[in-house]
Write a protein that holds these residues in place. Structure first.
Motif, short mmCIF file in Angstrom:
data_model
loop_
_atom_site.label_atom_id
_atom_site.label_comp_id
_atom_site.label_asym_id
_atom_site.label_seq_id
_atom_site.Cartn_x
_atom_site.Cartn_y
_atom_site.Cartn_z
N THR A 1 0.83 -1.22 0.00
CA THR A 1 0.00 0.00 0.00
C THR A 1 0.86 1.27 0.00
O THR A 1 0.37 2.37 -0.27
CB THR A 1 -0.93 0.00 1.24
N VAL A 2 2.16 1.12 0.32
CA VAL A 2 3.02 2.30 0.50
C VAL A 2 3.03 3.22 -0.73
O VAL A 2 2.79 4.43 -0.60
CB VAL A 2 4.46 1.88 0.90
N PRO A 3 3.27 2.70 -1.97
CA PRO A 3 3.37 3.64 -3.11
C PRO A 3 2.11 4.47 -3.30
O PRO A 3 2.19 5.70 -3.51
CB PRO A 3 3.62 2.71 -4.31
N GLU A 4 0.95 3.84 -3.20
CA GLU A 4 -0.29 4.58 -3.43
C GLU A 4 -0.54 5.61 -2.31
O GLU A 4 -0.98 6.74 -2.57
CB GLU A 4 -1.49 3.62 -3.53
N LYS B 1 13.91 15.57 -2.07
CA LYS B 1 14.27 15.09 -0.72
C LYS B 1 13.02 14.80 0.10
O LYS B 1 13.08 14.64 1.31
CB LYS B 1 15.11 16.16 0.00
N PHE B 2 11.88 14.74 -0.55
CA PHE B 2 10.61 14.56 0.15
C PHE B 2 10.55 13.18 0.82
O PHE B 2 9.99 13.02 1.88
CB PHE B 2 9.46 14.72 -0.85
N LEU B 3 11.16 12.19 0.17
CA LEU B 3 11.13 10.83 0.71
C LEU B 3 12.50 10.40 1.20
O LEU B 3 13.46 10.39 0.43
CB LEU B 3 10.71 9.88 -0.41
N LYS B 4 12.59 10.06 2.48
CA LYS B 4 13.85 9.57 3.04
C LYS B 4 13.63 8.14 3.51
O LYS B 4 12.50 7.73 3.77
CB LYS B 4 14.27 10.43 4.23
N PRO C 1 13.40 2.87 0.01
CA PRO C 1 12.93 3.31 -1.31
C PRO C 1 11.44 3.00 -1.50
O PRO C 1 10.94 1.98 -1.01
CB PRO C 1 13.78 2.50 -2.29
N VAL C 2 10.76 3.91 -2.20
CA VAL C 2 9.33 3.71 -2.48
C VAL C 2 9.12 3.84 -3.98
O VAL C 2 9.58 4.81 -4.60
CB VAL C 2 8.47 4.78 -1.74
N ARG C 3 8.48 2.84 -4.55
CA ARG C 3 8.17 2.82 -5.97
C ARG C 3 7.23 3.98 -6.31
O ARG C 3 6.25 4.20 -5.59
CB ARG C 3 7.46 1.50 -6.25
#
Ligand code: DP6
Length: 436
Positions: free
Chosen positions: A354-357, A374-377, A380-382
């Motif tokens: 559910t993470v990517p959505e 730099k929004f995502l630390k 890794p997220v698809r």
């Protein structure tokens, strides 16, 4: 680990942050840091969030000293002193129960401690839990203590005892007046639920308006939703002392206050602890997520029921709550769950698929301002795009910059000892190494 021959004994350890899904809020004993209810937490992975602490003892040190994030701090703070006293007491106890061991000299040695976080303290993330758990763990290694460290960590900060273990951890409130049974225990190890993910939505880097210690003290004194004090007697017959779930010889009503009003600590949390442990064991995300959100909401309700009221949630926090409920309603099930501590940042639990959505939904509702890349630390997220249906279901006016960044992480292990001497934060002279 401790040795009389060496001029300097030095160890370096790391410890994790934990996030409570059944909250601790309120003490029955301020000195011993004994809670009015049990709590249950998830230990976060140290790859993303951890404290590293070096402790060194030497006969040449003339005083205890401590450096936090490179700055020397007052070692006389009562909580720090309580941890040091407690670990030295445990070390003496251990030695005195050994057959031939006389108490070793190292017990009288002064200690130097240096500690750093791998995340910004100012981000309002729970640094005291990781910090005191790491302190307790490092002191135990350097003084040669191998007993339960709940009490040492707890004396620093209540929630810190839960950071002594990885995975899913409960802090049992205990019943004894001396707190010996108020201990942290692992409910399930970090490998138990590999699909579980944690997203920290950092909303504000401002310092808290009211710290948890003072906040919970006022709540205990004034919020009947949390706990009724007056008009009840504890086991020792003193009014307003230890309140326990009903049972023979425990609490007895003195005046006309109904049992139903001993609300959160006595009537709600005991059942929730059982239910939450069950959801964790069964890897039941629906149950886990719903209960996590309800318990966070009830904690913030008791804050608002405190007089004067305390409010830790911001407008952005409330928009995140709305986003989560819209997201779940769209899917017809609990796919994501939020929890908030004594600050506006959201911690969101979900499963890996559910993470990517959900991250795409956060980007849609809180478009990143300047630091898009730099929004995502963290993990890794698809990348994913939102369906038109979900976009319509979200039904929120976008708030640019409302969420500053997201840290993606997962459940992780408990404290570790680092063998590499390069990891030491203190040099051979026992002073902090210059920052690399
Ligand atoms: C809302 O452990 O920071 O995060 O024992 O006074 O140091 P002290 O309080 P602290 O309180 C944590 C409160 C909380 C809920 C939780 O972590 O259970």
């Amino acid at each position: 680990m401790a040795s009389e021959e060496k001029p300097l004994v030095v160890v370096t350890c790391t410890a994790p942050v934990n996030i409570a899904v059944i909250k601790y809020w309120g003490k029955r004993d301020e000195d011993l840091v004994l809670p009015i209810n049990s709590s249950l937490s998830v230990t976060l992975h140290q790859d993303q969030l951890k404290t590293t602490t070096t402790a060194a003892i030497s006969k040449d040190f003339t005083e205890d000293r401590i450096w936090l994030n490179g700055r020397e701090e007052d070692v006389g703070q009562p909580r720090l002193q309580a941890c040091l006293r407690e670990i030295r007491r445990l070390a003496r106890k251990r030695r005195s129960t050994g057959d031939e061991d006389p108490p070793p000299l190292s017990l009288s040695y002064k200690v130097h401690v240096a500690s750093v976080n791998n995340f910004p303290t100012a981000a309002g993330l729970a640094s005291s839990a990781a910090g005191y758990a790491c302190l307790a763990y490092a002191l135990a290694r350097v003084y040669g203590v191998d007993s339960d460290l709940s009490e040492v960590a707890r004396r620093g900060s209540g929630s810190a005892c839960r950071s002594l273990y990885g995975g899913f951890v409960e802090w049992q409130m205990g019943e004894r007046a001396d707190g010996k049974d108020s201990v942290a225990r692992q409910v399930a190890p970090e490998s138990h639920w590999p699909a579980l993910r944690v997203l920290i939505l950092v909303v504000s880097a401002e310092r808290k308006l009211m710290g948890s210690t003072a906040g919970m003290q006022t709540s205990v004194e004034t919020s009947p939703l949390l706990r009724v004090r007056l008009g009840w007697v504890g086991a020792g017959g003193r009014p307003g002392r230890v309140l326990r779930p009903s049972g023979p010889g425990r609490c007895a009503p003195l005046s006309g206050i109904s049992r139903a009003s001993q609300f959160r600590a006595e009537a709600v949390v005991p059942g929730r602890m059982v239910e939450m442990a069950h959801c964790v064991r069964e890897r039941d995300f629906q149950g886990f997520g719903r209960l996590t959100m309800k318990d966070s909401n009830q904690f913030h309700a008791t804050c608002l029921d405190t007089f004067p009221p305390i409010s830790y949630l911001s407008d952005i926090s409330r928009r995140i709550i709305r986003l989560v409920h819209c997201f779940n309603a769209h899917h017809g099930q609990t796919k994501v769950a939020y929890t908030f501590d004594a600050g506006p940042n959201a911690v969101v639990f979900t499963l890996d698929d559910t993470v990517p959505e959900f991250v795409a939904a956060v980007r849609h509702c809180f478009p990143p301002e300047s630091n898009g890349d730099k929004f995502l630390k963290g993990l890794p997220v698809r990348p994913a795009s939102l369906s038109d249906e979900l976009r319509a279901a979200l039904d929120v006016d976008p708030t640019p910059g409302g969420v500053k960044y997201i840290i993606a992480t997962q459940v992780g292990p408990g404290p570790q000892t680092l063998d590499d001497p390069h990891a030491h934060l203190l040099g051979p002279d026992g002073l902090p190494k210059p920052a690399a």
